[in-house]
Structure formats: structure tokens, C-alpha cells
Design an enzyme around this catalytic site. Structure first.
Site, PDB file in Angstrom:
ATOM      1  N   ALA A   1       0.796  -1.233   0.000  1.00 38.52           N
ATOM      2  CA  ALA A   1       0.000   0.000   0.000  1.00 38.52           C
ATOM      3  C   ALA A   1       0.825   1.278   0.000  1.00 38.52           C
ATOM      4  CB  ALA A   1      -0.942  -0.001   1.206  1.00 38.52           C
TER       5      ALA A   1
ATOM      6  N   ARG B   1       2.345   2.577  -2.540  1.00 35.61           N
ATOM      7  CA  ARG B   1       2.301   3.277  -3.820  1.00 35.61           C
ATOM      8  C   ARG B   1       1.271   2.615  -4.729  1.00 35.61           C
ATOM      9  NH1 ARG B   1       6.735   0.707  -2.762  1.00 35.61           N
ATOM     10  NH2 ARG B   1       7.778   2.666  -2.239  1.00 35.61           N
TER      11      ARG B   1
ATOM     12  N   ASP C   1       7.036  -7.774   5.911  1.00 39.74           N
ATOM     13  CA  ASP C   1       7.352  -8.687   4.817  1.00 39.74           C
ATOM     14  C   ASP C   1       6.235  -9.717   4.763  1.00 39.74           C
ATOM     15  OD1 ASP C   1       8.248 -10.593   3.059  1.00 39.74           O
ATOM     16  OD2 ASP C   1      10.193 -10.903   4.047  1.00 39.74           O
ATOM     17  N   VAL C   2       5.328  -9.562   3.808  1.00 44.46           N
ATOM     18  CA  VAL C   2       4.146 -10.424   3.770  1.00 44.46           C
ATOM     19  C   VAL C   2       4.449 -11.828   3.281  1.00 44.46           C
ATOM     20  CG1 VAL C   2       2.439  -8.570   3.619  1.00 44.46           C
ATOM     21  CG2 VAL C   2       3.488  -9.461   1.516  1.00 44.46           C
TER      22      VAL C   2
ATOM     23  N   SER D   1      -4.657 -10.270 -12.226  1.00 45.54           N
ATOM     24  CA  SER D   1      -4.183  -9.442 -13.336  1.00 45.54           C
ATOM     25  C   SER D   1      -4.681 -10.014 -14.656  1.00 45.54           C
ATOM     26  CB  SER D   1      -2.650  -9.408 -13.352  1.00 45.54           C
ATOM     27  OG  SER D   1      -2.157  -8.831 -14.546  1.00 45.54           O
TER      28      SER D   1
ATOM     29  N   TYR E   1       4.766 -14.413 -13.362  1.00 43.15           N
ATOM     30  CA  TYR E   1       3.697 -13.500 -12.945  1.00 43.15           C
ATOM     31  C   TYR E   1       2.329 -14.023 -13.371  1.00 43.15           C
ATOM     32  CZ  TYR E   1       1.482  -8.894 -12.183  1.00 43.15           C
ATOM     33  OH  TYR E   1       0.693  -7.861 -11.749  1.00 43.15           O
ATOM     34  N   ALA E   2       2.240 -14.534 -14.604  1.00 47.69           N
ATOM     35  CA  ALA E   2       0.973 -15.073 -15.095  1.00 47.69           C
ATOM     36  C   ALA E   2       0.530 -16.270 -14.264  1.00 47.69           C
ATOM     37  CB  ALA E   2       1.102 -15.469 -16.572  1.00 47.69           C
TER      38      ALA E   2
ATOM     39  N   ALA F   1       1.338 -16.915 -11.136  1.00 45.84           N
ATOM     40  CA  ALA F   1       0.941 -16.444  -9.813  1.00 45.84           C
ATOM     41  C   ALA F   1      -0.445 -15.823  -9.846  1.00 45.84           C
ATOM     42  CB  ALA F   1       1.963 -15.435  -9.292  1.00 45.84           C
ATOM     43  N   LYS F   2      -0.710 -14.984 -10.838  1.00 47.88           N
ATOM     44  CA  LYS F   2      -1.993 -14.292 -10.898  1.00 47.88           C
ATOM     45  C   LYS F   2      -3.132 -15.239 -11.274  1.00 47.88           C
ATOM     46  CE  LYS F   2      -0.584 -10.237  -9.624  1.00 47.88           C
ATOM     47  NZ  LYS F   2      -0.992  -9.703  -8.309  1.00 47.88           N
TER      48      LYS F   2
END
Length: 252
Positions: free
Chosen positions: A14, A16, A63-64, A142, A154-155, A157-158
Site C-alpha cells: 500500500a 504506492r 514482509d508479507v 491481473s 507473474y501469469a 501467480a496471478k
């Protein structure tokens, strides 16, 4: 509007972009917001901005991807505000590369930050939501979940976020906890600016190129995604659960 009066919200990533815009939106509608980010100074800066605008917020460095840190952050929020009603899982990174040259470390980092962190935050938050018989969880997926060259990590993960969301909606629904996902297209953020630089473009040139292939002929701003997140986190969406809503200007 005061849709979130007496509600406590945690927004990760959160400091940015979409996360900061979401923290501002929820606070403007009455929520007490925990602005959570790995960058503690930046999270506190966003919380200070919210306070100057008349809202309630606290900035927390976390650190999540660390289960103990997530548990401590959750207890800090509950201790400070007396509960936890809304969780927005927005933290994410990119480490783009084509499959044949992507290091395993880039795969692991993106899967851990973009997917495992959501599991940890949901697991910590649900204890309080189930006990209260109320909760709203919104996860950031995403458009890349449908596939995107150079983003196999990324793909994946999303896409995983969407499966996580659908499953948690089934498990948590009996306790009046809804779980939904938002899948943005191109949003003008620091992350997409970095992508532009990676492919040898400027953020402005990259946005113009994307806009040409978007029916609305422009890219999204963070506040436009935040408004959709706020809807799904509100009681206006009380019978919406297990859904992924694409917010991409009409792109197919």
C-alpha cells in the site's frame, strides 16, 4: 459516503500505486486503514497523508512472505483498532523474462510474493473474520493471468490468485466472509513504468502503445482500480463472492 464506518481494513503493498489509492479510498469512506508495505517509511508516509485528509491510518512495515511477520502485523492491527473486517491483498512484484532464460530465483520470488503472501494474509485474517462472522477479502489478480509473453512467473501467480479466491469463497462463505479478486489490465504505476523501461521504452510511449489496443483508448489510473476494490469490499457487494472481475477498459 461512509460505507466503511466502524470497519478496519488492511491493505498490503500500500505504499504506492493501486495499494496506496485503495488505502486512501477506504479511509475516505470511513475505514481505519493499516497501510502495510515492505517499505515501512513509505507506508508511514501514506498513512500520514490519510491522516492529514481527516482519515484514520497507521503505516506498518511488514514482509508479507514471512508467516511470523504477517501474524504479528495482523495482531498489531487488531490490537490497535479492535478488529479486522477488510483485507486487500495487493502486494506484488515482477521479474519478467522469457522462459528459456528465467532464473529459478525469479520464478520463486514472484510466486512467493504474489501468491504465497496472499495465503499467509488470508490465513491470519480469517481467524478474526470467522470469529466475528463478517469479512471481506479482495485479492489482486491481473489480465496477465490469461497469459503474457515474458511473464510466465507473474501469469502463473496471478492465475493462482483466482483459484485461491474461488476456493476461499467456498470455505469462508458459511461464516459471512466474501472473497473476490480484481484483475486489472494496464495501470499507470511504477511497476508498469519499470516494464516499459525493460522493453526499451518510456512509460509514456508504452502507455500510448497499450492505449491504441484498448477500446477506451487509454490506460487505467490507480484510483479507478481502487474504486472497484472498494465496491467488492463493501456491503454493496454482500452477495458477490468467488468472482474475478476484469477491469481493463474493454480489452479482450
Amino acid at each position: 459516503m461512509t460505507r466503511f464506518a466502524d470497519r478496519v481494513a488492511v491493505v498490503t503493498g500500500a505504499a504506492r500505486g493501486i495499494g496506496a489509492a485503495t488505502a486512501h479510498r477506504l479511509a475516505a469512506e470511513g475505514a481505519a486503514v493499516a497501510v502495510v508495505d515492505l517499505d515501512a517509511d513509505a507506508s508511514r508516509a501514506v498513512a500520514d497523508e490519510i491522516g492529514k485528509n481527516g482519515g484514520r491510518a497507521v503505516g506498518i512495515g511488514c514482509d508479507v512472505t514471512d508467516a511470523d511477520a504477517v501474524a504479528a502485523m495482523t495482531e498489531q492491527v487488531v490490537g490497535a483498532y479492535g478488529g479486522l473486517h477488510v483485507l486487500v491483498n495487493n502486494a506484488g512484484i515482477t521479474r519478467d523474462d522469457l522462459l528459456f532464460k528465467m532464473p529459478l530465483a525469479s520464478w520463486d520470488a514472484v510466486l512467493t510474493t504474489n501468491l504465497t503472501s496472499m495465503f499467509l494474509c488470508c490465513q491470519a485474517a480469517q481467524q478474526h473474520m470467522v470469529a466475528a462472522r463478517y469479512g471481506r477479502i479482495v485479492n489482486l489478480s491481473s489480465r496477465s493471468a490469461l497469459g503474457n509473453r515474458g511473464q510466465v512467473n507473474y501469469a502463473a501467480a496471478k492465475a493462482g490468485v483466482q483459484g485461491l479466491t474461488a476456493t476461499l469463497a467456498i470455505e469462508l462463505g458459511p461464516f459471512n466472509v466474501t472473497v473476490n479478486a480484481v484483475a486489472p489490465g494496464y495501470v499507470a504505476t511504477a511497476m508498469t513504468a519499470a516494464t516499459a523501461q525493460r522493453v526499451g521504452s518510456t512509460p509514456e510511449e508504452h502507455q500510448r502503445m497499450v492505449a491504441e489496443h484498448t477500446p477506451l483508448r487509454r490506460v487505467a489510473q490507480p484510483a479507478e482500480i481502487a474504486s472497484v476494490i472498494a465496491f467488492l469490499a463493501s456491503d454493496d457487494a454482500s452477495y458477490v463472492s468467488g468472482q474475478t472481475l476484469y477491469v481493463n477498459g474493454g480489452a479482450r
